[in-house]
Scaffold this motif. Structure first.
Motif, PDB file in Angstrom:
ATOM      1  N   GLN A 111      43.862  48.069  45.083  1.00  0.00           N
ATOM      2  CA  GLN A 111      44.136  46.987  45.720  1.00  0.00           C
ATOM      3  C   GLN A 111      42.886  46.422  46.627  1.00  0.00           C
ATOM      4  O   GLN A 111      42.842  45.786  47.765  1.00  0.00           O
ATOM      5  N   ARG A 112      41.566  47.136  46.128  1.00  0.00           N
ATOM      6  CA  ARG A 112      40.575  46.983  47.004  1.00  0.00           C
ATOM      7  C   ARG A 112      39.701  45.872  46.379  1.00  0.00           C
ATOM      8  O   ARG A 112      38.751  45.303  46.947  1.00  0.00           O
ATOM      9  N   LEU A 113      40.184  45.484  45.219  1.00  0.00           N
ATOM     10  CA  LEU A 113      39.656  44.420  44.431  1.00  0.00           C
ATOM     11  C   LEU A 113      40.460  43.204  43.940  1.00  0.00           C
ATOM     12  O   LEU A 113      41.658  43.658  43.180  1.00  0.00           O
ATOM     13  N   ASN A 114      40.580  42.082  44.304  1.00  0.00           N
ATOM     14  CA  ASN A 114      41.643  41.228  44.018  1.00  0.00           C
ATOM     15  C   ASN A 114      40.852  39.965  43.358  1.00  0.00           C
ATOM     16  O   ASN A 114      40.213  39.261  43.957  1.00  0.00           O
ATOM     17  N   LEU A 115      41.041  40.077  41.999  1.00  0.00           N
ATOM     18  CA  LEU A 115      39.944  38.905  41.078  1.00  0.00           C
ATOM     19  C   LEU A 115      40.589  37.634  41.433  1.00  0.00           C
ATOM     20  O   LEU A 115      39.949  36.629  41.281  1.00  0.00           O
ATOM     21  N   ASP A 116      42.001  37.750  41.789  1.00  0.00           N
ATOM     22  CA  ASP A 116      42.548  36.158  41.896  1.00  0.00           C
ATOM     23  C   ASP A 116      41.745  35.320  43.208  1.00  0.00           C
ATOM     24  O   ASP A 116      41.785  34.222  43.301  1.00  0.00           O
ATOM     25  N   VAL A 117      41.703  36.093  44.079  1.00  0.00           N
ATOM     26  CA  VAL A 117      41.125  35.771  45.559  1.00  0.00           C
ATOM     27  C   VAL A 117      39.612  35.168  45.179  1.00  0.00           C
ATOM     28  O   VAL A 117      39.297  34.162  45.875  1.00  0.00           O
ATOM     29  N   ALA A 119      38.412  33.298  42.951  1.00  0.00           N
ATOM     30  CA  ALA A 119      38.535  31.875  42.605  1.00  0.00           C
ATOM     31  C   ALA A 119      38.711  30.951  43.662  1.00  0.00           C
ATOM     32  O   ALA A 119      38.268  29.809  43.585  1.00  0.00           O
ATOM     33  N   GLU A 120      39.129  31.551  44.772  1.00  0.00           N
ATOM     34  CA  GLU A 120      39.213  30.596  46.056  1.00  0.00           C
ATOM     35  C   GLU A 120      38.003  30.642  47.050  1.00  0.00           C
ATOM     36  O   GLU A 120      37.713  29.981  48.271  1.00  0.00           O
ATOM     37  N   GLU A 121      37.047  31.606  46.803  1.00  0.00           N
ATOM     38  CA  GLU A 121      35.925  31.858  47.746  1.00  0.00           C
ATOM     39  C   GLU A 121      34.784  31.027  47.119  1.00  0.00           C
ATOM     40  O   GLU A 121      34.685  30.532  46.133  1.00  0.00           O
ATOM     41  N   ASP A 122      33.781  30.709  48.227  1.00  0.00           N
ATOM     42  CA  ASP A 122      32.627  30.135  47.589  1.00  0.00           C
ATOM     43  C   ASP A 122      31.648  30.919  46.720  1.00  0.00           C
ATOM     44  O   ASP A 122      31.937  31.884  46.801  1.00  0.00           O
ATOM     45  N   ALA A 123      30.989  30.040  45.947  1.00  0.00           N
ATOM     46  CA  ALA A 123      30.439  30.881  44.727  1.00  0.00           C
ATOM     47  C   ALA A 123      29.662  31.837  45.238  1.00  0.00           C
ATOM     48  O   ALA A 123      29.582  32.882  44.482  1.00  0.00           O
ATOM     49  N   GLU A 124      28.719  32.073  46.687  1.00  0.00           N
ATOM     50  CA  GLU A 124      28.039  32.836  46.878  1.00  0.00           C
ATOM     51  C   GLU A 124      28.603  34.185  46.922  1.00  0.00           C
ATOM     52  O   GLU A 124      28.345  35.101  47.022  1.00  0.00           O
ATOM     53  N   TYR A 144      31.813  35.373  34.564  1.00  0.00           N
ATOM     54  CA  TYR A 144      33.049  35.370  34.814  1.00  0.00           C
ATOM     55  C   TYR A 144      33.539  34.264  35.932  1.00  0.00           C
ATOM     56  O   TYR A 144      34.608  33.558  35.546  1.00  0.00           O
ATOM     57  N   LEU A 145      32.766  33.980  36.745  1.00  0.00           N
ATOM     58  CA  LEU A 145      33.267  32.879  37.744  1.00  0.00           C
ATOM     59  C   LEU A 145      33.261  31.600  37.044  1.00  0.00           C
ATOM     60  O   LEU A 145      34.221  30.682  37.168  1.00  0.00           O
ATOM     61  N   LEU A 146      32.143  31.035  36.278  1.00  0.00           N
ATOM     62  CA  LEU A 146      32.071  29.939  35.336  1.00  0.00           C
ATOM     63  C   LEU A 146      33.345  29.731  34.408  1.00  0.00           C
ATOM     64  O   LEU A 146      34.180  28.857  34.548  1.00  0.00           O
ATOM     65  N   GLY A 150      36.765  29.287  36.233  1.00  0.00           N
ATOM     66  CA  GLY A 150      36.405  27.849  36.123  1.00  0.00           C
ATOM     67  C   GLY A 150      36.112  27.335  37.691  1.00  0.00           C
ATOM     68  O   GLY A 150      36.092  26.129  38.055  1.00  0.00           O
ATOM     69  N   HIS A 151      35.115  28.348  38.209  1.00  0.00           N
ATOM     70  CA  HIS A 151      34.510  28.008  39.520  1.00  0.00           C
ATOM     71  C   HIS A 151      33.552  26.826  39.437  1.00  0.00           C
ATOM     72  O   HIS A 151      32.503  26.940  38.705  1.00  0.00           O
TER      73      HIS A 151
END
Length: 217
Positions: A111-117, A119-124, A144-146, A150-151
């Motif tokens: 749980q050091r990496l949450n890929l779902d989170v 999606a809600e962060e800014d692109a940078e 991955y982001l795109l 769907g970022h």
């Protein structure tokens, strides 16, 4: 608020908004046509799929992914974390890719990496989180982001096709470098992901045209 490109209508709405904001993109759209939204499965599976395809031909990447995804049911981070390294190697993964996938699996399990989170962060911020992981470079992060998340504002600054499309479409003397791509894309925030889809479509069209011209006697 982070914008997501979940459907084709989302992308089309974003492209029309871009053209209103930057009229230079209108002739680009007229040549390219409306791009199609490209999406992949999110989460560990989607990221693992991209990692498998790094620096490989499409056919080779598809073959390895087919063997890998078929070998585990379900295919998830726990399965990869527990898998023997030699088994993963027999499926066609290089030592470097095995190391990358094993590290990703451990980080998610702990749980050091949450890929779902992401999606809600800014692109940078999301981009930075991904490229700090071993074996995940800028290209992998942006794809991955795109395509998996769907970022709407992910910007593949190092993509040569996007760079070349911008060079032709904006009438630049030289193909912009990765560093130069950031200021060029500023007018398109927070829809740089939609702009990337448009530039990819434009690049494919102009390359086909050049190919026809080049084949003429």
């Amino acid at each position: 608020m982070t914008i997501h490109l979940e459907t084709q209508s989302d992308l089309e709405e974003a492209v029309h908004a871009l053209i209103k904001r930057d009229p230079r993109l209108k002739p680009v759209l007229e040549i390219a046509g409306m791009p199609a939204l490209r999406r992949r499965e999110p989460g560990f599976t989607g990221l693992a799929h991209i990692v498998c395809g790094q620096q490989l031909s499409t056919a080779s990447a598809a073959a390895i992914w087919g063997r890998l995804s078929a070998a585990f049911d379900p295919f998830d981070h726990d399965a990869v974390r527990r898998a023997r390294t030699d088994r993963l190697g027999r499926l066609g993964l290089s030592a470097a890719k095995i190391k990358t996938l094993k590290h990703l699996a451990r980080e998610i399990s702990a749980q050091r990496l949450n890929l779902d989170v992401l999606a809600e962060e800014d692109a940078e911020a999301a981009h930075h989180t991904l490229i700090t992981l071993p074996g995940i470079g800028p290209w992998t992060a942006d794809v991955y982001l795109l395509f998996c998340l769907g970022h709407g504002d992910a910007w593949p600054a190092g993509d040569i096709a996007v760079q070349e499309g911008i060079k032709v479409g904006l009438g630049l003397k030289a193909r912009p470098t990765e560093k130069q791509m950031a200021p060029l894309a500023e007018p398109w925030r927070p829809l740089r992901g939609a702009a990337a889809h448009l530039w990819w479509s434009y690049y494919r069209v102009i390359k086909k045209r050049e190919g026809v011209i080049g084949n003429q006697p």
